[in-house]
Design a protein around this motif. Structure first.
Motif, short mmCIF file in Angstrom:
data_model
loop_
_atom_site.label_atom_id
_atom_site.label_comp_id
_atom_site.label_asym_id
_atom_site.label_seq_id
_atom_site.Cartn_x
_atom_site.Cartn_y
_atom_site.Cartn_z
N VAL A 10 46.13 43.22 43.44
CA VAL A 10 45.28 44.15 43.20
C VAL A 10 43.98 44.26 41.93
O VAL A 10 42.60 43.68 42.64
CB VAL A 10 45.20 45.68 43.65
CG1 VAL A 10 44.15 46.78 44.31
CG2 VAL A 10 45.89 45.70 44.25
N ALA A 11 44.59 44.98 41.29
CA ALA A 11 43.20 44.32 39.84
C ALA A 11 42.01 43.24 40.00
O ALA A 11 41.31 43.21 39.87
CB ALA A 11 43.97 44.66 38.64
N MET A 12 43.68 41.98 39.77
CA MET A 12 42.67 41.35 39.94
C MET A 12 41.51 40.58 41.33
O MET A 12 40.84 40.40 41.09
CB MET A 12 43.35 39.68 39.91
CG MET A 12 45.06 39.49 39.13
SD MET A 12 46.15 38.35 39.10
CE MET A 12 47.14 38.67 39.02
N TYR A 13 42.46 40.74 42.38
CA TYR A 13 41.67 40.88 43.36
C TYR A 13 40.15 41.87 42.61
O TYR A 13 39.22 41.07 43.04
CB TYR A 13 42.34 41.48 45.30
CG TYR A 13 41.11 41.04 46.58
CD1 TYR A 13 40.91 40.14 46.99
CD2 TYR A 13 40.50 42.28 46.19
CE1 TYR A 13 39.94 39.72 47.72
CE2 TYR A 13 39.87 42.33 47.35
CZ TYR A 13 39.54 40.93 47.73
OH TYR A 13 38.58 41.00 48.96
N HIS A 36 40.30 36.21 42.83
CA HIS A 36 40.74 35.49 43.67
C HIS A 36 41.95 35.15 43.89
O HIS A 36 43.12 35.27 45.06
CB HIS A 36 39.70 35.76 44.53
CG HIS A 36 38.51 37.21 45.57
ND1 HIS A 36 37.09 36.87 45.75
CD2 HIS A 36 38.93 38.32 44.83
CE1 HIS A 36 36.98 38.57 45.79
NE2 HIS A 36 37.79 38.82 44.81
N LEU A 37 41.56 34.23 42.52
CA LEU A 37 42.93 32.49 43.43
C LEU A 37 44.36 33.89 42.81
O LEU A 37 45.75 33.13 43.31
CB LEU A 37 42.83 31.49 43.25
CG LEU A 37 43.61 30.45 43.18
CD1 LEU A 37 43.98 30.47 44.96
CD2 LEU A 37 42.78 29.42 43.09
N LYS A 38 44.13 34.25 40.90
CA LYS A 38 44.90 34.52 40.90
C LYS A 38 45.66 35.58 41.62
O LYS A 38 47.32 35.94 41.80
CB LYS A 38 44.55 34.37 39.84
CG LYS A 38 44.39 33.96 38.45
CD LYS A 38 44.15 34.74 37.44
CE LYS A 38 43.52 34.12 36.14
NZ LYS A 38 43.18 34.63 34.07
N ALA A 47 43.89 38.99 49.07
CA ALA A 47 43.25 38.31 48.55
C ALA A 47 44.19 36.64 49.15
O ALA A 47 43.07 35.30 48.94
CB ALA A 47 43.29 37.92 46.98
N GLN A 48 45.02 35.91 49.59
CA GLN A 48 44.82 35.08 50.75
C GLN A 48 43.35 35.06 51.06
O GLN A 48 43.74 34.01 52.16
CB GLN A 48 46.34 34.97 50.79
CG GLN A 48 47.46 35.53 49.87
CD GLN A 48 48.72 35.41 50.44
OE1 GLN A 48 49.51 35.76 51.31
NE2 GLN A 48 49.95 35.25 49.02
N ARG A 49 44.05 35.61 51.79
CA ARG A 49 42.67 35.80 53.65
C ARG A 49 41.76 35.69 52.89
O ARG A 49 40.37 34.82 53.20
CB ARG A 49 42.95 37.17 54.18
CG ARG A 49 41.68 37.06 55.23
CD ARG A 49 41.84 38.63 56.26
NE ARG A 49 40.77 38.79 56.72
CZ ARG A 49 39.59 39.09 55.98
NH1 ARG A 49 38.94 38.86 56.14
NH2 ARG A 49 38.49 38.96 57.72
N GLU A 50 41.00 35.87 51.80
CA GLU A 50 39.75 36.20 51.22
C GLU A 50 39.93 34.22 50.65
O GLU A 50 38.92 33.52 51.69
CB GLU A 50 39.78 36.10 49.33
CG GLU A 50 38.36 35.89 48.68
CD GLU A 50 36.89 36.58 49.52
OE1 GLU A 50 36.03 35.74 49.42
OE2 GLU A 50 37.10 36.62 50.34
N ARG A 59 32.89 28.21 50.49
CA ARG A 59 32.32 29.00 49.82
C ARG A 59 32.87 29.19 48.20
O ARG A 59 34.52 29.28 48.18
CB ARG A 59 32.37 30.87 50.77
CG ARG A 59 31.75 31.48 49.57
CD ARG A 59 31.24 32.46 50.39
NE ARG A 59 32.78 33.67 51.56
CZ ARG A 59 33.77 34.09 51.08
NH1 ARG A 59 33.60 34.48 50.20
NH2 ARG A 59 34.50 34.20 51.40
N GLY A 60 32.45 28.54 47.66
CA GLY A 60 33.24 28.00 46.04
C GLY A 60 34.27 27.05 46.73
O GLY A 60 34.90 26.66 45.25
#
Length: 161
Positions: A10-13, A36-38, A47-50, A59-60
């Motif tokens: 969650v912190a990484m996200y 987000h990937l981490k 994050a997987q959804r992102e 996008r990126g």
């Protein structure tokens, strides 16, 4: 996922989102994607959804429907949508009480709730949430702000579904 690991992902996200939105740091798309990937690789369904959406929208990451479906499938199978919805609803009630109903922090909470509603198939609820976000962000940041554009993308995704 154990509690400590979940907190880390969650912190990484969140770091990725800060870089994406330029909150407290200079906006940096590459850093946003990295964090987000981490988080996604760590197992956080949001994050997987992102990452899936980034592949879908180009996008990126290069537009890749196969990769998008794979990441979105991972997110759908690993998440606890009901638990996420309850947590987002509680956070939203707190934010509305603390900041007032038209604050940008409230818009972030509504956006998160809208994403869960969409994942649960409640498209009318998600649409209403994203439209409310647009109203708040349009008034507070303006309709040319990147956060407004992101909210339009979220609404467009719901309308497309």
């Amino acid at each position: 996922m154990d509690h400590d690991r979940r907190e880390q992902t969650v912190a990484m996200y969140n770091v990725g989102t800060y870089y994406e939105k330029g909150r407290g740091v200079v906006a940096n798309a590459a850093e946003s994607l990295k964090w987000h990937l981490k988080s996604a690789l760590g197992g956080l369904s949001l994050a997987q959804r992102e990452i899936g959406l980034r592949y879908r929208e180009g996008r990126g990451l290069p537009k890749d429907s196969v990769a998008a479906i794979a990441w979105l499938g991972r997110a759908a199978s690993s998440g606890d949508a009901a638990g996420a919805r309850a947590a987002y609803e509680r956070a939203l009630r707190i934010d509305e009480r603390v900041y007032g109903p038209e604050h940008s922090q409230v818009a972030t909470g509504i956006n998160n709730l809208g994403s869960v509603l969409r994942a649960q198939g409640d498209l009318s609820g998600a649409q209403a949430a994203f439209e409310r976000v647009l109203g708040i962000v349009g008034k507070s940041l303006g309709e040319e702000h990147p956060y407004y554009a992101g909210s339009l993308n979220n609404l467009g995704g719901v309308l497309q579904d």
